[in-house]
Design an enzyme around this catalytic site. Structure first.
Site, short mmCIF file in Angstrom:
data_model
loop_
_atom_site.label_atom_id
_atom_site.label_comp_id
_atom_site.label_asym_id
_atom_site.label_seq_id
_atom_site.Cartn_x
_atom_site.Cartn_y
_atom_site.Cartn_z
N PRO A 1 -4.14 4.30 -2.93
CA PRO A 1 -5.11 4.61 -3.97
C PRO A 1 -4.41 5.14 -5.22
O PRO A 1 -3.64 6.08 -5.15
CB PRO A 1 -5.99 5.69 -3.35
CG PRO A 1 -5.44 5.94 -1.99
CD PRO A 1 -4.11 5.34 -1.91
N GLU A 2 -4.69 4.50 -6.33
CA GLU A 2 -4.17 4.94 -7.61
C GLU A 2 -5.35 5.50 -8.42
O GLU A 2 -6.44 5.64 -7.89
CB GLU A 2 -3.49 3.76 -8.33
CG GLU A 2 -2.42 3.09 -7.46
CD GLU A 2 -1.74 1.90 -8.14
OE1 GLU A 2 -1.61 1.91 -9.37
OE2 GLU A 2 -1.33 0.97 -7.42
N HIS B 1 -7.75 7.31 13.62
CA HIS B 1 -6.82 8.04 12.74
C HIS B 1 -7.51 9.15 11.95
O HIS B 1 -6.99 9.60 10.95
CB HIS B 1 -6.11 7.08 11.82
CG HIS B 1 -5.22 6.11 12.55
ND1 HIS B 1 -4.10 6.54 13.22
CD2 HIS B 1 -5.29 4.78 12.75
CE1 HIS B 1 -3.52 5.50 13.80
NE2 HIS B 1 -4.23 4.42 13.53
N ARG C 1 -1.29 6.31 8.13
CA ARG C 1 0.15 6.47 7.85
C ARG C 1 0.58 7.90 7.58
O ARG C 1 1.77 8.16 7.37
CB ARG C 1 0.56 5.54 6.70
CG ARG C 1 0.51 4.09 7.13
CD ARG C 1 0.87 3.16 6.02
NE ARG C 1 2.27 3.25 5.66
CZ ARG C 1 2.80 2.59 4.64
NH1 ARG C 1 2.04 1.84 3.89
NH2 ARG C 1 4.08 2.69 4.38
#
Length: 284
Positions: free
Chosen positions: A2-3, A100, A119
């Site tokens: 995500p930017e 997760h 991650r």
DNA sequence: ACGCCCGCCTGTAAGC
DNA sequence: TGCTTACAGGCGGGCG
């Protein structure tokens, strides 16, 4: 992942959906230690949040900052999504949890905000508003915000001349400008007609103006389209919806395809170990 | 002092 | 088909 456009999309939704809610409980999964790595332990994290009311959600670069009003004292929850972090709002507590899921925040009025992060590069941290900059120094050192801060092209020109770096490296340097990552750096450079390896000091004033305009246009268009979701659809907003901007990408992920502007082939090269996509005809 | 590369993780897709 | 390898939006630390 995500930017700025993705984080801003999430921020706007959170600002509408969770402001005014009070946190009842904070649950941590067994693998959440890494998520709250700046804290000594889970207790410190949980006690900063439980009982507090969300009064606002803000963004600095790719960081989300929740303003909280606790038992008399204000707190700030800092969230960085890293590469794969998602914040998901679920109505029913019973909804099955993604494997997760790291942190589950349950509100007194019902509903949960879940932090899912395969991650584990993402991070959550609670502190007081006055200690944020000291405890999270990266935040204090962020560069200007390309869509919030008013920046003239002349000012940008001056900043570019101070650094002698390749353009893409500079665009992705959070201390120079906050919020741009690999996707939008490539899209901005295409829109500006500039190569990733142009040296920042080599731009003509016309080129600086193009870069300036492209930065604002690409990022604000991407926010309007609610961000980019790639093939793996890792990026989702708080309702689990994908963004739409990927269909408007001109270069990112389009290697081997025809340039929309000149029809020559988009190529992929490596720059600083990252994939970089460009049109060698349109970008000089 | 600063640019660059590695490592941190898991999941997926390509390659053999 | 199945194993191995490469690579993926992030960033900080350490190296040259």
């Amino acid at each position: 992942m995500p930017e700025l456009p993705e984080v801003e999309t999430i921020r706007r939704e959170l600002d509408r959906e969770v402001v005014g809610r009070r946190i009842k409980t904070v649950e941590l999964s067994s693998t959440a230690r890494r998520t709250i790595r700046r804290h000594k332990g889970p207790k410190e994290f949980q006690s900063g949040l439980e009982g507090a009311k969300v009064t606002g959600v803000h963004r600095k670069g790719k960081y989300l900052l929740f303003s909280l009003e606790g038992a008399g004292k204000a707190q700030t929850l800092v969230v960085h999504l890293g590469m794969s972090g998602q914040l998901l709002l679920v109505k029913r507590t019973k909804e099955p949890r993604d494997r997760h899921t790291k942190v589950v925040v349950t509100f007194t009025q019902g509903g949960q905000l879940r932090f899912v992060d395969p991650r584990t590069f993402g991070e959550m941290f609670v502190t007081t508003p006055e200690d944020v900059d000291k405890q999270v120094p990266e935040l204090a050192h962020l560069g200007f915000d390309p869509i919030e801060d008013i920046m003239s092209w002349l000012r940008l020109s001056a900043l570019l001349r101070q650094k002698k770096t390749r353009l893409k490296t500079l665009l992705m340097d959070q201390r120079f400008v906050a919020g741009i990552g690999n996707i939008y750096a490539d899209e901005i450079l295409f829109a500006a007609g500039l190569r990733f390896d142009r040296e920042s000091t080599s731009l003509t004033s016309q080129e600086v103006r193009r870069l300036h305009r492209s930065m604002v246009e690409v990022l604000s268009d991407a926010v309007k389209a609610r961000g980019s979701s790639l093939q793996d659809e890792q990026y989702r907003d708080i309702f689990g919806e994908t963004g739409d901007y990927q269909s408007r990408h001109n270069v990112y992920g389009r290697d081997g395809e025809a340039c929309r502007r000149c029809r020559s082939v988009i190529v992929r090269v490596k720059s600083n170990g990252r994939s970089t996509y460009l049109c060698e005809q349109c970008q000089v």
